[in-house]
Design a protein around this motif. Structure first.
Motif, PDB file in Angstrom:
ATOM      1  N   GLU A 100       0.818  -1.216   0.000  1.00  0.00           N
ATOM      2  CA  GLU A 100       0.000   0.000   0.000  1.00  0.00           C
ATOM      3  C   GLU A 100       0.849   1.262   0.000  1.00  0.00           C
ATOM      4  OE1 GLU A 100      -3.854   0.276   1.698  1.00  0.00           O
ATOM      5  OE2 GLU A 100      -3.556  -1.549   2.869  1.00  0.00           O
ATOM      6  N   ALA A 101       1.931   1.277   0.782  1.00  0.00           N
ATOM      7  CA  ALA A 101       2.750   2.489   0.883  1.00  0.00           C
ATOM      8  C   ALA A 101       3.783   2.598  -0.242  1.00  0.00           C
ATOM      9  CB  ALA A 101       3.447   2.532   2.239  1.00  0.00           C
ATOM     10  N   HIS A 102       4.245   1.448  -0.758  1.00  0.00           N
ATOM     11  CA  HIS A 102       5.234   1.411  -1.848  1.00  0.00           C
ATOM     12  C   HIS A 102       4.812   0.314  -2.831  1.00  0.00           C
ATOM     13  CE1 HIS A 102       7.395   3.120   1.611  1.00  0.00           C
ATOM     14  NE2 HIS A 102       8.045   3.837   0.719  1.00  0.00           N
ATOM     15  N   PRO A 103       3.702   0.524  -3.551  1.00  0.00           N
ATOM     16  CA  PRO A 103       3.100  -0.575  -4.321  1.00  0.00           C
ATOM     17  C   PRO A 103       3.967  -1.166  -5.420  1.00  0.00           C
ATOM     18  CG  PRO A 103       2.013   1.529  -4.782  1.00  0.00           C
ATOM     19  CD  PRO A 103       2.901   1.753  -3.609  1.00  0.00           C
ATOM     20  N   ILE A 104       4.853  -0.390  -6.026  1.00  0.00           N
ATOM     21  CA  ILE A 104       5.724  -0.953  -7.063  1.00  0.00           C
ATOM     22  C   ILE A 104       6.679  -1.971  -6.442  1.00  0.00           C
ATOM     23  CG2 ILE A 104       7.417  -0.464  -8.855  1.00  0.00           C
ATOM     24  CD1 ILE A 104       4.579   0.608  -9.416  1.00  0.00           C
ATOM     25  N   ILE A 105       7.308  -1.586  -5.337  1.00  0.00           N
ATOM     26  CA  ILE A 105       8.204  -2.513  -4.649  1.00  0.00           C
ATOM     27  C   ILE A 105       7.406  -3.663  -4.043  1.00  0.00           C
ATOM     28  CG2 ILE A 105       9.853  -2.739  -2.741  1.00  0.00           C
ATOM     29  CD1 ILE A 105      10.716   0.132  -3.303  1.00  0.00           C
ATOM     30  N   GLY A 106       6.216  -3.357  -3.526  1.00  0.00           N
ATOM     31  CA  GLY A 106       5.357  -4.419  -3.004  1.00  0.00           C
ATOM     32  C   GLY A 106       5.024  -5.464  -4.047  1.00  0.00           C
ATOM     33  N   GLY A 107       4.808  -5.032  -5.287  1.00  0.00           N
ATOM     34  CA  GLY A 107       4.555  -5.987  -6.370  1.00  0.00           C
ATOM     35  C   GLY A 107       5.740  -6.892  -6.622  1.00  0.00           C
ATOM     36  N   LYS A 108       6.934  -6.340  -6.512  1.00  0.00           N
ATOM     37  CA  LYS A 108       8.137  -7.163  -6.687  1.00  0.00           C
ATOM     38  C   LYS A 108       8.288  -8.159  -5.535  1.00  0.00           C
ATOM     39  CE  LYS A 108      10.617  -3.643  -9.368  1.00  0.00           C
ATOM     40  NZ  LYS A 108      10.719  -4.411 -10.617  1.00  0.00           N
ATOM     41  N   MET A 109       7.881  -7.771  -4.347  1.00  0.00           N
ATOM     42  CA  MET A 109       7.916  -8.702  -3.222  1.00  0.00           C
ATOM     43  C   MET A 109       6.953  -9.865  -3.451  1.00  0.00           C
ATOM     44  SD  MET A 109       8.089  -6.096   0.022  1.00  0.00           S
ATOM     45  CE  MET A 109       9.623  -5.278   0.476  1.00  0.00           C
ATOM     46  N   LYS A 110       5.775  -9.578  -3.960  1.00  0.00           N
ATOM     47  CA  LYS A 110       4.816 -10.647  -4.250  1.00  0.00           C
ATOM     48  C   LYS A 110       5.351 -11.565  -5.347  1.00  0.00           C
ATOM     49  CE  LYS A 110       1.166  -7.875  -4.744  1.00  0.00           C
ATOM     50  NZ  LYS A 110      -0.248  -7.462  -4.912  1.00  0.00           N
ATOM     51  N   ARG A 111       6.024 -10.960  -6.323  1.00  0.00           N
ATOM     52  CA  ARG A 111       6.629 -11.774  -7.384  1.00  0.00           C
ATOM     53  C   ARG A 111       7.695 -12.706  -6.808  1.00  0.00           C
ATOM     54  NH1 ARG A 111       9.360  -8.178 -11.680  1.00  0.00           N
ATOM     55  NH2 ARG A 111       7.227  -7.354 -11.707  1.00  0.00           N
ATOM     56  N   ALA A 112       8.500 -12.181  -5.879  1.00  0.00           N
ATOM     57  CA  ALA A 112       9.516 -13.017  -5.234  1.00  0.00           C
ATOM     58  C   ALA A 112       8.870 -14.180  -4.492  1.00  0.00           C
ATOM     59  CB  ALA A 112      10.356 -12.175  -4.277  1.00  0.00           C
ATOM     60  N   ALA A 113       7.783 -13.893  -3.785  1.00  0.00           N
ATOM     61  CA  ALA A 113       7.088 -14.952  -3.045  1.00  0.00           C
ATOM     62  C   ALA A 113       6.545 -16.014  -3.995  1.00  0.00           C
ATOM     63  CB  ALA A 113       5.962 -14.346  -2.216  1.00  0.00           C
ATOM     64  N   ARG A 114       6.002 -15.581  -5.131  1.00  0.00           N
ATOM     65  CA  ARG A 114       5.435 -16.549  -6.088  1.00  0.00           C
ATOM     66  C   ARG A 114       6.505 -17.437  -6.702  1.00  0.00           C
ATOM     67  NH1 ARG A 114       1.641 -12.201  -7.314  1.00  0.00           N
ATOM     68  NH2 ARG A 114       3.079 -11.374  -8.874  1.00  0.00           N
ATOM     69  N   ARG A 115       7.740 -16.927  -6.795  1.00  0.00           N
ATOM     70  CA  ARG A 115       8.808 -17.754  -7.347  1.00  0.00           C
ATOM     71  C   ARG A 115       9.517 -18.571  -6.266  1.00  0.00           C
ATOM     72  NH1 ARG A 115      13.403 -15.167  -5.957  1.00  0.00           N
ATOM     73  NH2 ARG A 115      14.609 -16.906  -6.763  1.00  0.00           N
ATOM     74  N   GLY A 116       8.994 -18.504  -5.021  1.00  0.00           N
ATOM     75  CA  GLY A 116       9.494 -19.388  -3.973  1.00  0.00           C
ATOM     76  C   GLY A 116      10.273 -18.731  -2.864  1.00  0.00           C
ATOM     77  N   ALA A 117      10.427 -17.419  -2.872  1.00  0.00           N
ATOM     78  CA  ALA A 117      11.147 -16.744  -1.785  1.00  0.00           C
ATOM     79  C   ALA A 117      10.415 -16.950  -0.462  1.00  0.00           C
ATOM     80  CB  ALA A 117      11.276 -15.250  -2.082  1.00  0.00           C
ATOM     81  N   ARG A 118      11.187 -17.070   0.596  1.00  0.00           N
ATOM     82  CA  ARG A 118      10.625 -17.260   1.934  1.00  0.00           C
ATOM     83  C   ARG A 118      10.436 -15.885   2.567  1.00  0.00           C
ATOM     84  NH1 ARG A 118      13.908 -22.118   4.749  1.00  0.00           N
ATOM     85  NH2 ARG A 118      11.859 -22.453   5.726  1.00  0.00           N
ATOM     86  N   VAL A 119       9.194 -15.538   2.799  1.00  0.00           N
ATOM     87  CA  VAL A 119       8.852 -14.196   3.252  1.00  0.00           C
ATOM     88  C   VAL A 119       8.490 -14.230   4.734  1.00  0.00           C
ATOM     89  CG1 VAL A 119       7.273 -12.245   2.967  1.00  0.00           C
ATOM     90  CG2 VAL A 119       8.064 -13.526   0.957  1.00  0.00           C
ATOM     91  N   ILE A 120       9.120 -13.337   5.491  1.00  0.00           N
ATOM     92  CA  ILE A 120       8.814 -13.149   6.909  1.00  0.00           C
ATOM     93  C   ILE A 120       8.250 -11.746   7.059  1.00  0.00           C
ATOM     94  CG2 ILE A 120       9.726 -13.134   9.263  1.00  0.00           C
ATOM     95  CD1 ILE A 120      12.220 -14.634   8.051  1.00  0.00           C
ATOM     96  N   VAL A 121       7.059 -11.622   7.612  1.00  0.00           N
ATOM     97  CA  VAL A 121       6.437 -10.320   7.838  1.00  0.00           C
ATOM     98  C   VAL A 121       6.283 -10.112   9.336  1.00  0.00           C
ATOM     99  CG1 VAL A 121       4.362  -8.922   7.542  1.00  0.00           C
ATOM    100  CG2 VAL A 121       5.199 -10.314   5.647  1.00  0.00           C
ATOM    101  N   ALA A 122       6.826  -9.005   9.828  1.00  0.00           N
ATOM    102  CA  ALA A 122       6.652  -8.611  11.225  1.00  0.00           C
ATOM    103  C   ALA A 122       5.778  -7.367  11.254  1.00  0.00           C
ATOM    104  CB  ALA A 122       7.998  -8.344  11.888  1.00  0.00           C
ATOM    105  N   ASP A 123       4.547  -7.525  11.694  1.00  0.00           N
ATOM    106  CA  ASP A 123       3.596  -6.416  11.685  1.00  0.00           C
ATOM    107  C   ASP A 123       2.432  -6.745  12.609  1.00  0.00           C
ATOM    108  OD1 ASP A 123       1.496  -4.442  10.698  1.00  0.00           O
ATOM    109  OD2 ASP A 123       3.126  -3.973   9.317  1.00  0.00           O
ATOM    110  N   PRO A 124       1.935  -5.776  13.378  1.00  0.00           N
ATOM    111  CA  PRO A 124       0.766  -6.050  14.220  1.00  0.00           C
ATOM    112  C   PRO A 124      -0.509  -6.276  13.422  1.00  0.00           C
ATOM    113  CG  PRO A 124       1.937  -4.068  14.952  1.00  0.00           C
ATOM    114  CD  PRO A 124       2.475  -4.429  13.604  1.00  0.00           C
TER     115      PRO A 124
END
Length: 543
Positions: free
Chosen positions: A35-59
Motif C-alpha cells: 500500500e505504501a510502496h506498491p511498485i516494490i510491493g509488487g516485486k515482493m509478491k513476485r519473489a514470493a510466487r517464485r518461492g522466496a521465503r517471506v517473513i512479515v513482522a507487523d501487528p
C-alpha cells in the motif's frame, strides 16, 4: 538515515529495487509495502510466487501476510526486543557469520552483553510472538544467503526509531547479509525525493553530501564555493522549531511543500506554534491547512511543470522533465528561491536546473560522475565518482564508509505512552493505497475511491461499544478528539485501532503523541493510547 549512518557510515538503501524480485528470503518489518510502496510491493509478491521465503513482522494483517511463510504478529512498539531475540538465537545456535564479524565489524562484545539477555522466552513475553516462530524466523534469515531486510515508518516512527534501525543493521552484519547483491538493509523512502533532499543537505546538522556542519573543514569547503561566510552550528529539527516558537525563541518560518497542521503529531501543539509566529511564508501547490495561517503564500509548480532531478529510494538520480507550463503565478521552486535569495542580498543567477546540478557535482563526490546527458536513459545510482563510472547498484562491497561496521548493544524500551484504564485502546497510524499523504485528496478520481476515513477496529472492540460497519465512533486521546467511520475487521487484533492521516475531517494527528526519538527527533506516530465510544447522532432541530 541517522541509524544507518551511525552503523555503516551511510544512510541509504544498500541495494537496488530491481533485486527485490530475486531475493530468496525477505524480512519485511514495519512496512505495509503493497500500500505504501506498491511498485516494490509488487516485486515482493513476485519473489514470493517464485518461492522466496517471506517473513512479515507487523501487528496488522497486511496484504503481504498472505504471501508470507511466517507472520510475526508483534505488539506495537516491541520491534527492538524482536530483533534482539533473533540475534540472540542466531548467535547461540552458531548461525552467525564469524568471519564477517571479525573482518568487517567492531563492537561485538558490547552488543552481545545486551543481546544475551533477550532469550526466546523473554522476547516472546515482550512481543507476544511464540518462541517457535522466533526460531523459525532466525533460521530462515541466517541460512539464506540472498536475504534482505526491508523497513519503513513502522520501524522509524517510534521514540526508539533510530535505535531500531541500528539494530536491524546489527542483524544484517551478524549474519553477513550486507555488502553483496540480493542481501542488505533497505529503508523504503516515504517520498519520491526524500533521498535527494537529504543528499543536498536538507538536514539541520549536515551540509550537502552528508558533511558535518560542525567540522570547520567542511564549512570552509562550501564557503569557498559560495563566496559567503556560513554558520558552523547545527540547526533545529521540526519539533524543536515548534517548541522554540512557543518558548519565544523562533519568530518566523518558511514552510515549503509541507503541511504540518495535518501531518505533524499533536496537531493542537503544531497549530498553537504556527499561530504564534510573527511571520509565516508557505510555498506550495495548493492552499493547504498550514497555508491558511501564512502571511505570504508563494504558489509553486508541481512535478509535471518543472525540470530537474529526483533521487529515489535506491539512490537513483533521475531526470524530471516539464510536460506543461505552470498555471497562473506558479513558478518552479528553484526560481522562487533564487529570486528570494537575491532580494535578501545574496545574488543567485542560475539559468536552469542543469546549471545548479553542475555546481553540485564537484561539491558532492557521490554525484561527481553524474551529468544530465548520462541521465537521459534510466538514471544513475550514487556513488558515481567519475564520468566513466557506471553507478553503484549495491553498497559496502568491501568496506563501510566508516571503516568497520558498528555493532551496538541496544535495549528494548517501552513506547512513551501506554494504555491504561482510561485510555485502553492502542492507536497506530499509517498510509493506505488510495491516497498519498494529504494532497492526493485534490484528485477527484482518488477521492471517489476512498472519500472518507475508515478506522480499522477489531470485531470484539466494535461489539463492546455497539458499533457496526461504517458507523461513526469518537476517538479521544490525552491531546484531542476526532470522529471517524469504522471498518470492522480482524486485520487488527483486539485492543488496537488503525487510522490513516489523509483526512482533515478525521485528523488523526489531533490524537498522536509528539514524544520523539532523541536522535532523529521523529515523533512516535505508531503508538498512542486512546479511548473509543460510539459517536452520538446530531441532535434534531426543533421545529
Amino acid at each position: 538515515m541517522a541509524g544507518l549512518a551511525i552503523s555503516f557510515g551511510s544512510g541509504a538503501m544498500t541495494n537496488s529495487i530491481s533485486e527485490v524480485g530475486f531475493y530468496d528470503a525477505l524480512f519485511i518489518i514495519g512496512s505495509n509495502t503493497t500500500e505504501a510502496h506498491p511498485i516494490i510491493g509488487g516485486k515482493m509478491k513476485r519473489a514470493a510466487r517464485r518461492g522466496a521465503r517471506v517473513i512479515v513482522a507487523d501487528p496488522r494483517h497486511i496484504e503481504l501476510v498472505d504471501y508470507a511463510e511466517l507472520w510475526l504478529r508483534l505488539k506495537p512498539g516491541t520491534d527492538m526486543a524482536l530483533i534482539n531475540g533473533l540475534i540472540n538465537i542466531i548467535i547461540n545456535e552458531g548461525w552467525a557469520d564469524q568471519g564477517f564479524i571479525e573482518e568487517r565489524c567492531e563492537g561485538y562484545d558490547a552488543m552481545w552483553k545486551v543481546v544475551k539477555e533477550y532469550t526466546p522466552a523473554v522476547v516472546s513475553e515482550i512481543t507476544g510472538i511464540p518462541e517457535d516462530k522466533l526460531f523459525a524466523a532466525a533460521d530462515i534469515y541466517a541460512h539464506t544467503p540472498r536475504a534482505g531486510i526491508f523497513y519503513t515508518l513502522g520501524i522509524t516512527e517510534h521514540t526508539t526509531g533510530t535505535a531500531n534501525v541500528m539494530n536491524l543493521a546489527n542483524l544484517a552484519m551478524v549474519t553477513g547479509h550486507v555488502g553483496v547483491e540480493h542481501a542488505g538493509v533497505n529503508p523504503l523512502r516515504g517520498q519520491n525525493n526524500v533521498q535527494g533532499a537529504c543528499d543536498m543537505g536538507a538536514l539541520p546538522n549536515l551540509l550537502p553530501g552528508y558533511m558535518n556542519v560542525n567540522a570547520q573543514e567542511n564549512v570552509a569547503r562550501f564557503e569557498k564555493a559560495w563566496g559567503v561566510e556560513l554558520r558552523d552550528q547545527s540547526g533545529l529539527r521540526i519539533p524543536e522549531m515548534f517548541d522554540s516558537v512557543l518558548d519565544g525563541g523562533l519568530k518566523a518560518m518558511y514552510i515549503m511543500g509541507e503541511d504540518p497542521i495535518l501531518t505533524d503529531p499533536d496537531t493542537n501543539h503544531s497549530r498553537n506554534a504556527i499561530g504564534a509566529l510573527e511571520f509565516l511564508v508557505v510555498q506550495d501547490i495548493f492552499m493547504t491547512e498550514t497555508a491558511k495561517y501564512a502571511d505570504v503564500v508563494l504558489p509553486a509548480a508541481l512535478y509535471a511543470e518543472k525540470d530537474g532531478t529526483f533521487t529515489n529510494t535506491e539512490r537513483r538520480v533521475q531526470r524530471v522533465r516539464k510536460a506543461v507550463e505552470p498555471p497562473g503565478e506558479c513558478r518552479a521552486d528553484w526560481e522562487i528561491i533564487c529570486d528570494l535569495s537575491t532580494r535578501m542580498g545574496y545574488e543567485m543567477k542560475y539559468g536552469s536546473p542543469e546549471e545548479i546540478f553542475e555546481e553540485i557535482r564537484p561539491l558532492i563526490s557521490a554525484y561527481a560522475g553524474i551529468t544530465y546527458d548520462r541521465l537521459e536513459a534510466v538514471g544513475l545510482q550514487w556513488p558515481c565518482p567519475d564520468i566513466s563510472h557506471p553507478g553503484t547498484p549495491y553498497l559496502h562491497e568491501n568496506c563501510f564508509p566508516r571503516g568497520k561496521g558498528l555493532l551496538q548493544g541496544l535495549k528494548h524500551e517501552a513506547p512513551a505512552e501506554l494504555t491504561n484504564d482510561e485510555y485502553p485502546i492502542l492507536l497506530t497510524t499509517g498510509r493506505m493505497l488510495y491516497h498519498y499523504n494529504v494532497s492526493t485528496r485534490q484528485s477527484g478520481v482518488l477521492e471517489s475511491l476512498r472519500p472518507y476515513e475508515l478506522a480499522e477496529i477489531n470485531p470484539e472492540d466494535a461489539a463492546a461499544i455497539g458499533v457496526s460497519e461504517e458507523e461513526e465512533i469518537r476517538i479521544s486521546s490525552r491531546r484531542g478528539s476526532v470522529v471517524s467511520r469504522v471498518t470492522v475487521t480482524d486485520k487488527v487484533p483486539p485492543g488496537i485501532l488503525f487510522m490513516t492521516f489523509h483526512y482533515w475531517e478525521s485528523a488523526v494527528n489531533e490524537l498522536t503523541n509528539s514524544a520523539y526519538d532523541p536522535i532523529s527527533k521523529t515523533a512516535e506516530y505508531k503508538v498512542c493510547a486512546v479511548k473509543i465510544e460510539k459517536a452520538r447522532a446530531p441532535a434534531k432541530k426543533q421545529m
